[in-house]
Scaffold this active site. Structure first.
Site, PDB file in Angstrom:
ATOM      1  N   LYS A   1       5.644  23.333 -19.612  1.00 61.82           N
ATOM      2  CA  LYS A   1       4.197  23.433 -19.337  1.00 61.82           C
ATOM      3  C   LYS A   1       3.972  23.612 -17.836  1.00 61.82           C
ATOM      4  O   LYS A   1       3.209  24.481 -17.403  1.00 61.82           O
ATOM      5  CB  LYS A   1       3.509  22.162 -19.849  1.00 61.82           C
ATOM      6  CG  LYS A   1       2.040  22.038 -19.565  1.00 61.82           C
ATOM      7  CD  LYS A   1       1.608  20.971 -18.573  1.00 61.82           C
ATOM      8  CE  LYS A   1       2.234  19.642 -18.602  1.00 61.82           C
ATOM      9  NZ  LYS A   1       1.715  18.647 -17.661  1.00 61.82           N
TER      10      LYS A   1
ATOM     11  N   THR B   1      -0.578  16.131 -14.878  1.00 61.68           N
ATOM     12  CA  THR B   1      -0.277  17.393 -14.190  1.00 61.68           C
ATOM     13  C   THR B   1      -1.110  18.457 -14.893  1.00 61.68           C
ATOM     14  O   THR B   1      -0.807  18.880 -16.004  1.00 61.68           O
ATOM     15  CB  THR B   1       1.224  17.732 -14.264  1.00 61.68           C
ATOM     16  OG1 THR B   1       1.967  16.633 -13.733  1.00 61.68           O
ATOM     17  CG2 THR B   1       1.520  18.994 -13.453  1.00 61.68           C
TER      18      THR B   1
ATOM     19  N   LYS C   1       1.021  19.562  -6.808  1.00 59.41           N
ATOM     20  CA  LYS C   1       1.942  19.120  -7.870  1.00 59.41           C
ATOM     21  C   LYS C   1       2.611  20.316  -8.552  1.00 59.41           C
ATOM     22  O   LYS C   1       3.808  20.286  -8.865  1.00 59.41           O
ATOM     23  CB  LYS C   1       1.173  18.268  -8.885  1.00 59.41           C
ATOM     24  CG  LYS C   1       1.981  17.809 -10.075  1.00 59.41           C
ATOM     25  CD  LYS C   1       3.138  16.893  -9.696  1.00 59.41           C
ATOM     26  CE  LYS C   1       3.933  16.471 -10.941  1.00 59.41           C
ATOM     27  NZ  LYS C   1       5.187  15.801 -10.585  1.00 59.41           N
TER      28      LYS C   1
ATOM     29  N   LEU D   1      -2.725  12.137 -19.566  1.00 57.80           N
ATOM     30  CA  LEU D   1      -2.591  12.893 -20.810  1.00 57.80           C
ATOM     31  C   LEU D   1      -1.616  14.054 -20.599  1.00 57.80           C
ATOM     32  O   LEU D   1      -1.302  14.403 -19.457  1.00 57.80           O
ATOM     33  CB  LEU D   1      -3.971  13.400 -21.253  1.00 57.80           C
ATOM     34  CG  LEU D   1      -4.960  12.293 -21.654  1.00 57.80           C
ATOM     35  CD1 LEU D   1      -6.314  12.881 -22.024  1.00 57.80           C
ATOM     36  CD2 LEU D   1      -4.409  11.451 -22.814  1.00 57.80           C
ATOM     37  N   PRO D   2      -1.109  14.650 -21.674  1.00 59.17           N
ATOM     38  CA  PRO D   2      -0.088  15.691 -21.502  1.00 59.17           C
ATOM     39  C   PRO D   2      -0.576  16.901 -20.689  1.00 59.17           C
ATOM     40  O   PRO D   2       0.092  17.332 -19.754  1.00 59.17           O
ATOM     41  CB  PRO D   2       0.273  16.080 -22.940  1.00 59.17           C
ATOM     42  CG  PRO D   2      -0.053  14.859 -23.755  1.00 59.17           C
ATOM     43  CD  PRO D   2      -1.253  14.241 -23.085  1.00 59.17           C
TER      44      PRO D   2
HETATM   45  P1  NAD Z   1       3.706  11.299 -22.970  1.00 57.87           P
HETATM   46  O1  NAD Z   1       3.727  12.357 -23.990  1.00 57.87           O
HETATM   47  O2  NAD Z   1       4.803  10.286 -22.930  1.00 57.87           O
HETATM   48  O3  NAD Z   1       2.316  10.475 -23.047  1.00 57.87           O
HETATM   49  C1  NAD Z   1       1.074  11.060 -23.311  1.00 57.87           C
HETATM   50  C2  NAD Z   1       0.275  10.054 -24.138  1.00 57.87           C
HETATM   51  O4  NAD Z   1      -1.049  10.568 -24.313  1.00 57.87           O
HETATM   52  C3  NAD Z   1       0.858   9.832 -25.555  1.00 57.87           C
HETATM   53  O5  NAD Z   1       1.062   8.441 -25.750  1.00 57.87           O
HETATM   54  C4  NAD Z   1      -0.231  10.380 -26.485  1.00 57.87           C
HETATM   55  O6  NAD Z   1      -0.334   9.659 -27.693  1.00 57.87           O
HETATM   56  C5  NAD Z   1      -1.465  10.215 -25.625  1.00 57.87           C
HETATM   57  N1  NAD Z   1      -2.585  11.084 -25.970  1.00 57.87           N
HETATM   58  C6  NAD Z   1      -2.581  12.416 -26.210  1.00 57.87           C
HETATM   59  N2  NAD Z   1      -3.849  12.855 -26.397  1.00 57.87           N
HETATM   60  C7  NAD Z   1      -4.661  11.769 -26.276  1.00 57.87           C
HETATM   61  C8  NAD Z   1      -6.068  11.571 -26.341  1.00 57.87           C
HETATM   62  N3  NAD Z   1      -6.898  12.581 -26.592  1.00 57.87           N
HETATM   63  N4  NAD Z   1      -6.555  10.315 -26.158  1.00 57.87           N
HETATM   64  C9  NAD Z   1      -5.723   9.284 -25.914  1.00 57.87           C
HETATM   65  N5  NAD Z   1      -4.379   9.405 -25.826  1.00 57.87           N
HETATM   66  C10 NAD Z   1      -3.857  10.634 -26.025  1.00 57.87           C
HETATM   67  O7  NAD Z   1       3.589  12.066 -21.566  1.00 57.87           O
HETATM   68  P2  NAD Z   1       4.011  11.508 -20.121  1.00 57.87           P
HETATM   69  O8  NAD Z   1       5.450  11.796 -19.907  1.00 57.87           O
HETATM   70  O9  NAD Z   1       3.501  10.127 -19.978  1.00 57.87           O
HETATM   71  O10 NAD Z   1       3.184  12.518 -19.189  1.00 57.87           O
HETATM   72  C11 NAD Z   1       1.782  12.367 -18.957  1.00 57.87           C
HETATM   73  C12 NAD Z   1       1.401  13.335 -17.824  1.00 57.87           C
HETATM   74  O11 NAD Z   1       2.131  12.984 -16.636  1.00 57.87           O
HETATM   75  C13 NAD Z   1       1.760  14.804 -18.120  1.00 57.87           C
HETATM   76  O12 NAD Z   1       0.776  15.636 -17.581  1.00 57.87           O
HETATM   77  C14 NAD Z   1       3.090  15.004 -17.389  1.00 57.87           C
HETATM   78  O13 NAD Z   1       3.298  16.364 -17.041  1.00 57.87           O
HETATM   79  C15 NAD Z   1       2.878  14.109 -16.161  1.00 57.87           C
HETATM   80  N6  NAD Z   1       4.111  13.588 -15.546  1.00 57.87           N
HETATM   81  C16 NAD Z   1       5.118  13.076 -16.317  1.00 57.87           C
HETATM   82  C17 NAD Z   1       6.260  12.575 -15.678  1.00 57.87           C
HETATM   83  C18 NAD Z   1       7.413  11.995 -16.477  1.00 57.87           C
HETATM   84  O14 NAD Z   1       8.495  11.774 -15.860  1.00 57.87           O
HETATM   85  N7  NAD Z   1       7.271  11.710 -17.763  1.00 57.87           N
HETATM   86  C19 NAD Z   1       6.366  12.589 -14.286  1.00 57.87           C
HETATM   87  C20 NAD Z   1       5.306  13.105 -13.547  1.00 57.87           C
HETATM   88  C21 NAD Z   1       4.171  13.601 -14.189  1.00 57.87           C
END
Ligand code: NAD
Length: 319
Positions: free
Chosen positions: A264, A120, A195, A84-85
């Site tokens: 964030k 994260t 992280k 999740l975000p």
């Molecule tokens: P994203 O915004 O693409 O995906 C998050 C998903 O969560 C969305 O599809 C959203 O609809 C869903 N969501 C939100 N609230 C929800 C809930 N209550 N129940 C169910 N689904 C819900 O984000 P991301 O890029 O996939 O990042 C996810 C996590 O991974 C974050 O913490 C980010 O910091 C971390 N991260 C991301 C990357 C990257 O390159 N994108 C790399 C490392 C870590």
């Protein structure tokens, strides 16, 4: 079905673990969608839940069974992956919000369930959630990831893990299927400390590399040649080796990691530093630059676009 904790030393094989272990992925975005697809490719039965219908449909096309509610997902799963975000989303999913009665992982999860949180998040959230879930016999690991959407989709991500040894051993078949490198950095919460430190450096390196490349360009050395030199020298980093060649120099700005999520993470580093009573002048300056960037760069932009603040001519989209 639960993992055999001694799966590698008895006649119970890792392949049997996969066939009998059902995984649920909550959050099917850039990272969670790729993780769910990777686990399905490894023959784990995978259920996925996301608030977004488009995300559920995309996961279904990759072999994931979409659940339309948390209750439906928890009917089936032995291991849950969270992607999740933010920390607050994880806490609400697991423990609910004061004054509301929505379904939560705490109320729906069965004793023996293992939760692997790849968000994260903050060490405090991980420890608070883990302590509460433990009262129901549910184990919680914080395992934030690096490697971007490509790493999630190919199972080559790296993870920094906060967990007790016995829980980690039980989760290992799933962790091995979804990542290329795993570093066990301590007990619950330690994964998020590591992280946050990692992303504090990435945030710094992206801006410091933008400044070095811009300086060298003005002095007559092309960005491509400079990067080749840096990557053969001691100035190299993830910014010089991956971010600039993949997403900046070609002006693609399509890493799949948003400006909002990086801001964030920079904020998480500032908060942790403050809670520890520390003053870190370089990190504070970098945090200020990321904060100020919201004047021209929307949360939905690619995180690499921060370099455009250093040198709009060199790094701009050229529009
Ligand atoms: P994203 O915004 O693409 O995906 C998050 C998903 O969560 C969305 O599809 C959203 O609809 C869903 N969501 C939100 N609230 C929800 C809930 N209550 N129940 C169910 N689904 C819900 O984000 P991301 O890029 O996939 O990042 C996810 C996590 O991974 C974050 O913490 C980010 O910091 C971390 N991260 C991301 C990357 C990257 O390159 N994108 C790399 C490392 C870590």
């Amino acid at each position: 079905m639960l993992f055999n904790t001694a799966s590698h030393s008895t006649d119970h094989t890792a392949q049997e673990d996969i066939m009998t272990t059902t995984v649920g992925v909550i959050g099917l975005g850039n990272m969670g969608g790729g993780m769910a697809a990777t686990l399905a490719r490894h023959a784990f039965p995978v259920f996925g839940f996301d608030l977004s219908e488009a995300a559920r449909e995309k996961a279904a096309a990759a072999g994931v069974t979409p659940a339309t509610s948390l209750a439906e997902l928890f009917d089936h799963v032995d291991v849950v992956i969270i992607s999740l975000p933010k920390a607050e989303h994880v806490e609400t999913l697991c423990l609910g919000k004061a004054g509301t009665e929505a379904d939560t992982l705490m109320t729906l999860g069965a004793p023996g369930l293992i939760v692997i949180d790849t968000t994260t998040s903050t060490p405090e959230t991980s420890r608070k959630v883990a302590a509460a879930l433990a009262t129901r016999g549910i184990d919680f690991i914080d395992a934030p990831v690096s490697g971007g959407p490509k790493g999630a989709a190919t199972g080559s991500m790296s993870m920094v893990i906060g967990a007790e040894d016995d829980v980690l051993a039980r989760a290992m078949p799933v962790l091995e299927a979804m990542s290329g490198t795993r570093v066990h950095v301590g007990s619950c919460g330690a994964g998020n400390v590591a992280k946050i430190a990692n992303n504090m450096l990435a945030a710094c390196h992206l801006i410091s590399t933008a400044e070095a490349v811009s300086m060298a360009a003005r002095a007559g050395v092309s960005p491509e040649k400079l990067l080749e030199g840096l990557n053969a020298g001691s100035g190299r980093s993830g910014a010089t080796q991956v971010m600039f060649p993949s997403w900046v120099i070609n002006k693609a700005y399509d890493s799949g990691f948003s400006m909002g999520l990086m801001r964030k993470d920079v904020g998480l580093a500032s908060d942790l530093t403050a809670r520890l009573g520390m003053e870190l002048p370089l990190s504070a300056t970098v945090a200020q630059l990321w904060d100020d960037s919201s004047a021209t760069l929307d949360d939905s932009e690619d995180f690499c676009a921060i370099v455009q603040r250093t040198d709009p001519t060199l790094y701009g989209h050229g529009e």
